[in-house]
Write an enzyme that holds these catalytic residues in place. Structure first.
Site, PDB file in Angstrom:
ATOM      1  N   TYR A  33       0.823  -1.207   0.000  1.00 19.67           N
ATOM      2  CA  TYR A  33       0.000   0.000   0.000  1.00 19.67           C
ATOM      3  C   TYR A  33       0.859   1.261   0.000  1.00 19.67           C
ATOM      4  O   TYR A  33       2.071   1.194   0.182  1.00 19.67           O
ATOM      5  CB  TYR A  33      -0.950   0.003   1.204  1.00 19.67           C
ATOM      6  CG  TYR A  33      -0.287   0.301   2.529  1.00 19.67           C
ATOM      7  CD1 TYR A  33       0.554  -0.629   3.134  1.00 19.67           C
ATOM      8  CD2 TYR A  33      -0.483   1.524   3.172  1.00 19.67           C
ATOM      9  CE1 TYR A  33       1.175  -0.350   4.351  1.00 19.67           C
ATOM     10  CE2 TYR A  33       0.126   1.808   4.386  1.00 19.67           C
ATOM     11  CZ  TYR A  33       0.949   0.871   4.967  1.00 19.67           C
ATOM     12  OH  TYR A  33       1.568   1.152   6.164  1.00 19.67           O
ATOM     13  N   ARG A 100      -7.883 -20.424  -1.257  1.00 22.34           N
ATOM     14  CA  ARG A 100      -6.919 -20.221  -0.168  1.00 22.34           C
ATOM     15  C   ARG A 100      -5.845 -21.307  -0.116  1.00 22.34           C
ATOM     16  O   ARG A 100      -6.140 -22.475   0.102  1.00 22.34           O
ATOM     17  CB  ARG A 100      -7.642 -20.162   1.180  1.00 22.34           C
ATOM     18  CG  ARG A 100      -6.755 -19.633   2.290  1.00 22.34           C
ATOM     19  CD  ARG A 100      -7.507 -19.488   3.616  1.00 22.34           C
ATOM     20  NE  ARG A 100      -6.646 -18.858   4.611  1.00 22.34           N
ATOM     21  CZ  ARG A 100      -5.664 -19.483   5.248  1.00 22.34           C
ATOM     22  NH1 ARG A 100      -5.438 -20.755   5.022  1.00 22.34           N
ATOM     23  NH2 ARG A 100      -4.913 -18.831   6.129  1.00 22.34           N
ATOM     24  N   LYS A 149       6.532  -2.035   1.755  1.00 23.23           N
ATOM     25  CA  LYS A 149       5.387  -1.414   2.434  1.00 23.23           C
ATOM     26  C   LYS A 149       4.188  -2.349   2.342  1.00 23.23           C
ATOM     27  O   LYS A 149       3.275  -2.171   1.530  1.00 23.23           O
ATOM     28  CB  LYS A 149       5.088  -0.033   1.835  1.00 23.23           C
ATOM     29  CG  LYS A 149       4.220   0.802   2.759  1.00 23.23           C
ATOM     30  CD  LYS A 149       4.283   2.257   2.376  1.00 23.23           C
ATOM     31  CE  LYS A 149       3.250   3.089   3.125  1.00 23.23           C
ATOM     32  NZ  LYS A 149       3.413   3.066   4.579  1.00 23.23           N
ATOM     33  N   GLU A 182      12.335   2.510  13.772  1.00 21.55           N
ATOM     34  CA  GLU A 182      11.470   3.583  13.259  1.00 21.55           C
ATOM     35  C   GLU A 182      10.227   3.619  14.135  1.00 21.55           C
ATOM     36  O   GLU A 182      10.146   2.900  15.123  1.00 21.55           O
ATOM     37  CB  GLU A 182      11.126   3.347  11.780  1.00 21.55           C
ATOM     38  CG  GLU A 182      10.506   2.006  11.482  1.00 21.55           C
ATOM     39  CD  GLU A 182      10.441   1.690   9.983  1.00 21.55           C
ATOM     40  OE1 GLU A 182      10.290   2.603   9.171  1.00 21.55           O
ATOM     41  OE2 GLU A 182      10.519   0.489   9.658  1.00 21.55           O
ATOM     42  N   LEU A 207      11.505   0.995   6.594  1.00 18.01           N
ATOM     43  CA  LEU A 207      10.841   1.460   5.383  1.00 18.01           C
ATOM     44  C   LEU A 207      11.569   2.684   4.833  1.00 18.01           C
ATOM     45  O   LEU A 207      11.890   3.594   5.608  1.00 18.01           O
ATOM     46  CB  LEU A 207       9.388   1.832   5.703  1.00 18.01           C
ATOM     47  CG  LEU A 207       8.584   2.206   4.466  1.00 18.01           C
ATOM     48  CD1 LEU A 207       8.114   0.941   3.752  1.00 18.01           C
ATOM     49  CD2 LEU A 207       7.394   3.074   4.817  1.00 18.01           C
TER      50      LEU A 207
HETATM   51  N1  PMP Z   1       7.940   3.828   8.642  1.00 15.08           N
HETATM   52  C1  PMP Z   1       6.810   3.088   8.628  1.00 15.08           C
HETATM   53  C2  PMP Z   1       6.819   1.730   9.268  1.00 15.08           C
HETATM   54  C3  PMP Z   1       5.633   3.592   8.026  1.00 15.08           C
HETATM   55  O1  PMP Z   1       4.515   2.852   8.001  1.00 15.08           O
HETATM   56  C4  PMP Z   1       5.655   4.886   7.465  1.00 15.08           C
HETATM   57  C5  PMP Z   1       4.409   5.460   6.852  1.00 15.08           C
HETATM   58  N2  PMP Z   1       4.235   5.046   5.554  1.00 15.08           N
HETATM   59  C6  PMP Z   1       6.849   5.619   7.498  1.00 15.08           C
HETATM   60  C7  PMP Z   1       7.980   5.051   8.091  1.00 15.08           C
HETATM   61  C8  PMP Z   1       6.948   6.985   6.888  1.00 15.08           C
HETATM   62  O2  PMP Z   1       6.926   6.875   5.502  1.00 15.08           O
HETATM   63  P1  PMP Z   1       6.410   8.072   4.564  1.00 15.08           P
HETATM   64  O3  PMP Z   1       7.263   9.245   4.888  1.00 15.08           O
HETATM   65  O4  PMP Z   1       6.628   7.548   3.212  1.00 15.08           O
HETATM   66  O5  PMP Z   1       4.978   8.292   4.918  1.00 15.08           O
END
Ligand code: PMP
Length: 284
Positions: A33, A100, A149, A182, A207
């Site tokens: 997503y 499934r 993601k 993060e 991410l």
């Molecule tokens: N880390 C994670 C785990 C996230 O879900 C997000 C949100 N998408 C971010 C960092 C920040 O990413 P972005 O700046 O692309 O929204």
């Protein structure tokens, strides 16, 4: 006005928008997503978000549901149909509908595409940045492919809930070595004792945040010293400043971690400068 969603080729009222129970997104969280912010009618960092979506699909060997230009057109039409200028646009692609079975279905499976949008008050985010937010550290119990993601967000959900129950706005995830990875849905930053802006390197299973990349560019352009390195939760607690970034939080100062103030408990000067730079960039 009732909201409109896009589901596999059709614009439908939100409360009539359904996916099949055999959709692998529903059965296995076999999906990816993006969340894109739309500020005053402008999609912020649209191209990097689409790059990341295509990369996520590629890493998981999903077929693209529509071409990139078609996806851009749908985004525009969806915002128009919902008459939104300040919004969050949600894009989800799942591997598709199949009987499934854990392994990938045989043959060419058509992936599913769902897109929704909702009004979002960026003014309130900017206001919140003036006082900053509280965060709570939580163990990072996620998998080894956090660079994708994926919609499989249960560890993030649990961490965010634990943070909320601790009276905090966001969970700061900490790995087995005691290092900050993060946030549950944000990238995390600090300004260390030497005044250097620090964030964890992308190679260390996080991410690649789009807002993170934009902020790095903005910091470099304004001669703010920056280092991508691992840092511990202890170092973060003793940091001069902390803040987080994401499409929805933009740049957001952190003033308290696990009940202890960061410095004097007020947004720091570097974070405040970066918040301003980000809003200039976003055109507000
Ligand atoms: N880390 C994670 C785990 C996230 O879900 C997000 C949100 N998408 C971010 C960092 C920040 O990413 P972005 O700046 O692309 O929204």
């Amino acid at each position: 006005m009732s909201r409109t969603a896009y589901v596999n080729g059709a614009y439908v009222p939100n409360d009539m928008a359904f996916v099949h129970i055999d959709d692998r997104g529903y059965q296995f969280a076999d999906g990816v997503y993006e969340v894109v912010s739309v500020i005053d009618g402008k999609m912020i960092d649209e191209e990097p978000h689409l790059d990341r979506l295509w990369r996520s699909m590629g890493e998981l060997r999903m077929t693209e549901p529509v071409t990139r230009s078609a996806l851009k057109l749908i985004s525009k039409q969806l915002l128009q149909k919902n008459r939104l200028k300040n919004a969050l646009l949600y894009i989800q692609v799942s591997r598709g509908v199949a009987k499934r079975d854990h392994a990938f279905p045989q043959g060419d499976l058509r992936s599913s595409l769902v897109m929704t949008c909702r009004r979002f008050d960026f003014g309130a985010v900017r206001e919140r940045a003036k006082t900053g937010i509280k965060v709570s550290s939580q163990p990072d119990i996620r998998w080894g492919r956090c660079d994708i993601k994926a919609t499989a967000l249960l560890p993030n959900v649990l961490a965010k809930q634990a943070a909320k129950e601790a009276g905090a706005f966001e969970a700061i995830l900490v790995d087995a070595d005691g290092n900050v990875t993060e946030g549950s849905s944000t990238s995390v930053w600090m300004v260390d004792k030497n005044g250097t802006l620090v964030t964890r390197p992308l190679k260390d299973n996080i991410l690649p945040g789009i807002t993170r990349a934009t902020l790095i560019e903005l910091a470099e352009k304004h001669q703010i010293r920056i280092e991508e390195r691992a840092f511990s939760i202890e170092e973060a607690k003793a940091a001069k400043e902390m803040f987080l970034t994401s499409a929805t939080s933009c740049a957001m100062p952190i003033v308290e971690l696990d009940g202890s103030a960061i410095s004097d408990g007020k947004p720091g000067s570097v974070a405040t400068k970066l918040v301003e730079l980000y809003w200039d960039f976003a055109g507000k």
